[in-house]
Design a protein around this motif. Structure first.
Motif, PDB file in Angstrom:
ATOM      1  N   THR A  59       0.882  -1.377   0.190  1.00 38.37           N
ATOM      2  CA  THR A  59       0.395   0.036  -0.054  1.00 38.37           C
ATOM      3  C   THR A  59       0.765   1.297   0.111  1.00 38.37           C
ATOM      4  O   THR A  59       0.971   2.833  -0.858  1.00 38.37           O
ATOM      5  CB  THR A  59      -0.898  -0.641   1.560  1.00 38.37           C
ATOM      6  N   VAL A 106       0.611   4.003  -2.960  1.00 39.81           N
ATOM      7  CA  VAL A 106       0.730   6.020  -2.646  1.00 39.81           C
ATOM      8  C   VAL A 106       2.177   6.293  -3.432  1.00 39.81           C
ATOM      9  O   VAL A 106       1.494   7.590  -3.694  1.00 39.81           O
ATOM     10  CB  VAL A 106       0.271   5.750  -1.140  1.00 39.81           C
ATOM     11  N   TRP A 119       1.418   6.251  -6.651  1.00 39.94           N
ATOM     12  CA  TRP A 119      -0.034   7.771  -7.339  1.00 39.94           C
ATOM     13  C   TRP A 119       0.814   9.183  -6.635  1.00 39.94           C
ATOM     14  O   TRP A 119       0.749   9.979  -7.995  1.00 39.94           O
ATOM     15  CB  TRP A 119      -0.557   8.017  -5.987  1.00 39.94           C
ATOM     16  N   PRO A 123       2.117   5.311   3.941  1.00 38.75           N
ATOM     17  CA  PRO A 123       1.098   6.123   3.151  1.00 38.75           C
ATOM     18  C   PRO A 123       1.063   7.497   4.426  1.00 38.75           C
ATOM     19  O   PRO A 123       1.387   8.804   3.216  1.00 38.75           O
ATOM     20  CB  PRO A 123      -0.317   5.708   3.111  1.00 38.75           C
ATOM     21  N   TRP A 165      -5.679   7.864   6.332  1.00 39.02           N
ATOM     22  CA  TRP A 165      -5.557   6.382   6.027  1.00 39.02           C
ATOM     23  C   TRP A 165      -5.747   4.966   6.464  1.00 39.02           C
ATOM     24  O   TRP A 165      -4.898   5.271   7.600  1.00 39.02           O
ATOM     25  CB  TRP A 165      -4.592   6.862   5.388  1.00 39.02           C
ATOM     26  N   SER A 201      -5.733  -1.529   2.447  1.00 41.02           N
ATOM     27  CA  SER A 201      -7.142  -0.052   2.026  1.00 41.02           C
ATOM     28  C   SER A 201      -8.378  -0.499   1.170  1.00 41.02           C
ATOM     29  O   SER A 201      -8.313  -1.600   1.144  1.00 41.02           O
ATOM     30  CB  SER A 201      -6.362   0.914   0.552  1.00 41.02           C
ATOM     31  N   ALA A 206      -4.878   8.579  -8.693  1.00 47.17           N
ATOM     32  CA  ALA A 206      -5.330   7.853  -7.478  1.00 47.17           C
ATOM     33  C   ALA A 206      -5.960   6.579  -8.279  1.00 47.17           C
ATOM     34  O   ALA A 206      -5.059   5.641  -7.551  1.00 47.17           O
ATOM     35  CB  ALA A 206      -5.963   8.565  -6.630  1.00 47.17           C
ATOM     36  N   ILE A 253      -4.217   2.785  -6.709  1.00 51.08           N
ATOM     37  CA  ILE A 253      -4.442   2.595  -5.902  1.00 51.08           C
ATOM     38  C   ILE A 253      -5.156   1.774  -5.431  1.00 51.08           C
ATOM     39  O   ILE A 253      -6.667   2.046  -6.297  1.00 51.08           O
ATOM     40  CB  ILE A 253      -5.153   3.960  -4.392  1.00 51.08           C
TER      41      ILE A 253
END
Length: 205
Positions: free
Chosen positions: A3, A7, A10, A59, A93, A97, A200, A204
């Motif tokens: 994750t 991020v 992203w 993140p 966050w 996720s 995103a 993600i």
């Protein structure tokens, strides 16, 4: 890909997107503002390119670094507003996720922007892109849709909301000084918000 890694990817992609669209955003801003929104956002997000791809960076830490960079490097109202968005999203966050978790985080970002900018939906600001995205994410969470689909739908809602600002009368920010002349122009902050969420959605999942 973890994750934290996703991020960071992203944020790297977002920086590249703003570098590519800086001129276009400046043109939009020139019609109702100072004409430097794209340049400022691109400069602020360049920090994302310096964030190392490191699984140990959470993140929250990644989003905090970008948020602080925007607050400190982007002029006018955009820096504090977009910085607040990233900071609040990061603070809320959850890992791993999930659709409901992302919906909660983005809602926190929206609420931070609304509190700081004193803007509501319909004022012709970035809220007009973020609010429909949050509503879409909440709906996806209620339907238990997969995160990838939820983000794609949320990004589309943000895009549609941003496009709808063309017909709005600006009631906040520099554009509000134009009165009726603000109608017929897209809000650059709303377009930027839609670009961020589209980025995103690509990374993600």
């Amino acid at each position: 890909m973890g994750t934290g890694n996703a991020v960071q990817e992203w944020l790297r992609d977002a920086a590249e997107v703003f570098a590519e669209h800086a001129g276009e955003l400046n043109e939009l801003d020139r019609a109702i503002g100072d004409g430097d929104h794209g340049t400022n956002m691109s400069r602020g997000l360049e920090t994302a390119l310096t964030i190392p791809i490191d699984e140990d960076m959470s993140p929250t830490d990644s989003l905090k670094r970008v948020g602080m960079a925007l607050v400190s490097t982007v002029g006018g109202a955009s820096g504090p507003l977009f910085g607040t968005f990233f900071l609040r999203v990061g603070q809320n966050w959850e890992t791993p996720s999930t659709t409901s978790g992302i919906a909660t985080a983005v809602r926190a970002g929206l609420e931070g922007v609304m509190a700081r900018g004193k803007a509501v939906e319909g004022d012709k600001t970035m809220v007009d892109a973020l609010a429909p995205a949050v509503a879409s994410l909440d709906d996806s969470a209620a339907k238990q849709l997969p995160l990838e689909m939820a983000l794609r739908l949320g990004a589309q809602a943000a895009h549609d909301g941003a496009q709808a600002t063309r017909g709005m009368l600006a009631r906040r920010g520099r554009a509000s000084y134009l009165g009726e002349r603000s109608i017929g122009h897209l809000d650059p902050g709303a377009i930027s918000s839609a670009l961020i969420l589209a980025s995103a959605a690509r990374h993600i999942s």
